[in-house]
Design a protein around this motif. Structure first.
Motif, PDB file in Angstrom:
ATOM      1  N   ILE A   8       0.832  -1.198   0.000  1.00  0.00           N
ATOM      2  CA  ILE A   8       0.000   0.000   0.000  1.00  0.00           C
ATOM      3  C   ILE A   8       0.870   1.253   0.000  1.00  0.00           C
ATOM      4  O   ILE A   8       0.618   2.195  -0.773  1.00  0.00           O
ATOM      5  N   ILE A   9       1.922   1.277   0.818  1.00  0.00           N
ATOM      6  CA  ILE A   9       2.808   2.437   0.871  1.00  0.00           C
ATOM      7  C   ILE A   9       3.501   2.652  -0.467  1.00  0.00           C
ATOM      8  O   ILE A   9       3.582   3.777  -0.967  1.00  0.00           O
ATOM      9  N   ILE A  10       3.990   1.578  -1.056  1.00  0.00           N
ATOM     10  CA  ILE A  10       4.675   1.698  -2.347  1.00  0.00           C
ATOM     11  C   ILE A  10       3.723   2.206  -3.419  1.00  0.00           C
ATOM     12  O   ILE A  10       4.085   3.062  -4.227  1.00  0.00           O
ATOM     13  N   THR A  11       2.501   1.713  -3.438  1.00  0.00           N
ATOM     14  CA  THR A  11       1.530   2.156  -4.427  1.00  0.00           C
ATOM     15  C   THR A  11       1.169   3.622  -4.227  1.00  0.00           C
ATOM     16  O   THR A  11       1.076   4.381  -5.200  1.00  0.00           O
ATOM     17  N   VAL A  12       0.991   4.034  -2.983  1.00  0.00           N
ATOM     18  CA  VAL A  12       0.679   5.448  -2.705  1.00  0.00           C
ATOM     19  C   VAL A  12       1.827   6.347  -3.143  1.00  0.00           C
ATOM     20  O   VAL A  12       1.601   7.403  -3.752  1.00  0.00           O
ATOM     21  N   LEU A  13       3.069   5.938  -2.860  1.00  0.00           N
ATOM     22  CA  LEU A  13       4.222   6.727  -3.301  1.00  0.00           C
ATOM     23  C   LEU A  13       4.306   6.794  -4.822  1.00  0.00           C
ATOM     24  O   LEU A  13       4.594   7.857  -5.392  1.00  0.00           O
ATOM     25  N   LEU A  14       4.069   5.673  -5.484  1.00  0.00           N
ATOM     26  CA  LEU A  14       4.097   5.648  -6.941  1.00  0.00           C
ATOM     27  C   LEU A  14       3.036   6.580  -7.523  1.00  0.00           C
ATOM     28  O   LEU A  14       3.301   7.331  -8.462  1.00  0.00           O
ATOM     29  N   ILE A  15       1.837   6.549  -6.960  1.00  0.00           N
ATOM     30  CA  ILE A  15       0.764   7.412  -7.442  1.00  0.00           C
ATOM     31  C   ILE A  15       1.108   8.877  -7.191  1.00  0.00           C
ATOM     32  O   ILE A  15       0.850   9.737  -8.049  1.00  0.00           O
ATOM     33  N   ALA A  16       1.716   9.180  -6.046  1.00  0.00           N
ATOM     34  CA  ALA A  16       2.120  10.562  -5.762  1.00  0.00           C
ATOM     35  C   ALA A  16       3.155  11.049  -6.763  1.00  0.00           C
ATOM     36  O   ALA A  16       3.076  12.192  -7.252  1.00  0.00           O
ATOM     37  N   ILE A  17       4.111  10.194  -7.101  1.00  0.00           N
ATOM     38  CA  ILE A  17       5.128  10.563  -8.096  1.00  0.00           C
ATOM     39  C   ILE A  17       4.486  10.775  -9.458  1.00  0.00           C
ATOM     40  O   ILE A  17       4.812  11.737 -10.167  1.00  0.00           O
ATOM     41  N   GLU A  18       3.581   9.899  -9.838  1.00  0.00           N
ATOM     42  CA  GLU A  18       2.911  10.037 -11.129  1.00  0.00           C
ATOM     43  C   GLU A  18       2.067  11.312 -11.187  1.00  0.00           C
ATOM     44  O   GLU A  18       2.013  11.979 -12.224  1.00  0.00           O
ATOM     45  N   ILE A  19       1.410  11.654 -10.101  1.00  0.00           N
ATOM     46  CA  ILE A  19       0.627  12.896 -10.069  1.00  0.00           C
ATOM     47  C   ILE A  19       1.557  14.106 -10.171  1.00  0.00           C
ATOM     48  O   ILE A  19       1.218  15.096 -10.833  1.00  0.00           O
ATOM     49  N   ALA A  20       2.729  14.026  -9.549  1.00  0.00           N
ATOM     50  CA  ALA A  20       3.710  15.114  -9.671  1.00  0.00           C
ATOM     51  C   ALA A  20       4.152  15.265 -11.125  1.00  0.00           C
ATOM     52  O   ALA A  20       4.234  16.391 -11.646  1.00  0.00           O
ATOM     53  N   TYR A  21       4.446  14.132 -11.777  1.00  0.00           N
ATOM     54  CA  TYR A  21       4.799  14.188 -13.199  1.00  0.00           C
ATOM     55  C   TYR A  21       3.662  14.775 -14.030  1.00  0.00           C
ATOM     56  O   TYR A  21       3.895  15.584 -14.932  1.00  0.00           O
ATOM     57  N   LEU A  22       2.459  14.373 -13.740  1.00  0.00           N
ATOM     58  CA  LEU A  22       1.299  14.873 -14.470  1.00  0.00           C
ATOM     59  C   LEU A  22       1.169  16.379 -14.316  1.00  0.00           C
ATOM     60  O   LEU A  22       0.940  17.092 -15.299  1.00  0.00           O
ATOM     61  N   SER A  23       1.345  16.872 -13.114  1.00  0.00           N
ATOM     62  CA  SER A  23       1.230  18.314 -12.904  1.00  0.00           C
ATOM     63  C   SER A  23       2.348  19.074 -13.611  1.00  0.00           C
ATOM     64  O   SER A  23       2.132  20.173 -14.119  1.00  0.00           O
ATOM     65  N   ILE A  24       3.536  18.482 -13.667  1.00  0.00           N
ATOM     66  CA  ILE A  24       4.641  19.124 -14.385  1.00  0.00           C
ATOM     67  C   ILE A  24       4.344  19.182 -15.874  1.00  0.00           C
ATOM     68  O   ILE A  24       4.516  20.229 -16.511  1.00  0.00           O
ATOM     69  N   TYR A  25       3.896  18.060 -16.435  1.00  0.00           N
ATOM     70  CA  TYR A  25       3.613  18.041 -17.869  1.00  0.00           C
ATOM     71  C   TYR A  25       2.450  18.938 -18.245  1.00  0.00           C
ATOM     72  O   TYR A  25       2.414  19.487 -19.344  1.00  0.00           O
ATOM     73  N   ILE A  26       1.495  19.101 -17.365  1.00  0.00           N
ATOM     74  CA  ILE A  26       0.362  19.973 -17.663  1.00  0.00           C
ATOM     75  C   ILE A  26       0.788  21.438 -17.617  1.00  0.00           C
ATOM     76  O   ILE A  26       0.295  22.261 -18.394  1.00  0.00           O
ATOM     77  N   SER A  27       1.727  21.775 -16.733  1.00  0.00           N
ATOM     78  CA  SER A  27       2.144  23.173 -16.608  1.00  0.00           C
ATOM     79  C   SER A  27       3.148  23.599 -17.677  1.00  0.00           C
ATOM     80  O   SER A  27       3.345  24.795 -17.884  1.00  0.00           O
ATOM     81  N   VAL A  28       3.787  22.651 -18.358  1.00  0.00           N
ATOM     82  CA  VAL A  28       4.752  22.971 -19.402  1.00  0.00           C
ATOM     83  C   VAL A  28       4.007  23.405 -20.665  1.00  0.00           C
ATOM     84  O   VAL A  28       2.923  22.904 -20.970  1.00  0.00           O
ATOM     85  N   VAL A  29       4.611  24.323 -21.386  1.00  0.00           N
ATOM     86  CA  VAL A  29       3.994  24.811 -22.617  1.00  0.00           C
ATOM     87  C   VAL A  29       4.318  23.853 -23.761  1.00  0.00           C
ATOM     88  O   VAL A  29       5.394  23.889 -24.352  1.00  0.00           O
TER      89      VAL A  29
END
Length: 71
Positions: A8-29
């Protein structure tokens, strides 16, 4: 119960990292189509991670803690 905590901890961390990547890619032009494709891929990875977590929880609850015993 202890065996459920680590997946559960590993999955939550993985999802948090993926959401961080998603937010970075959305904010890039970049073009919107590329943003949509990247978002879909990341959301797919998150979905697969949750599916694998659910399968692992089922395996642990059924008593099979070692996947290597199948092979």
């Amino acid at each position: 119960m202890k065996k459920l905590i680590v997946p559960i901890i590993i999955t939550v961390l993985l999802i948090a990292i993926e959401i961080a990547y998603l937010s970075i890619y959305i904010s890039v032009v970049i073009p919107i189509t590329i943003k949509i494709i990247i978002a879909l891929v990341i959301l797919f990875i998150i979905g697969v991670s949750v599916f694998v977590l659910i399968e692992r929880i089922k395996e642990i609850r059924s008593g099979e803690t070692d996947d290597l015993s199948k092979y």
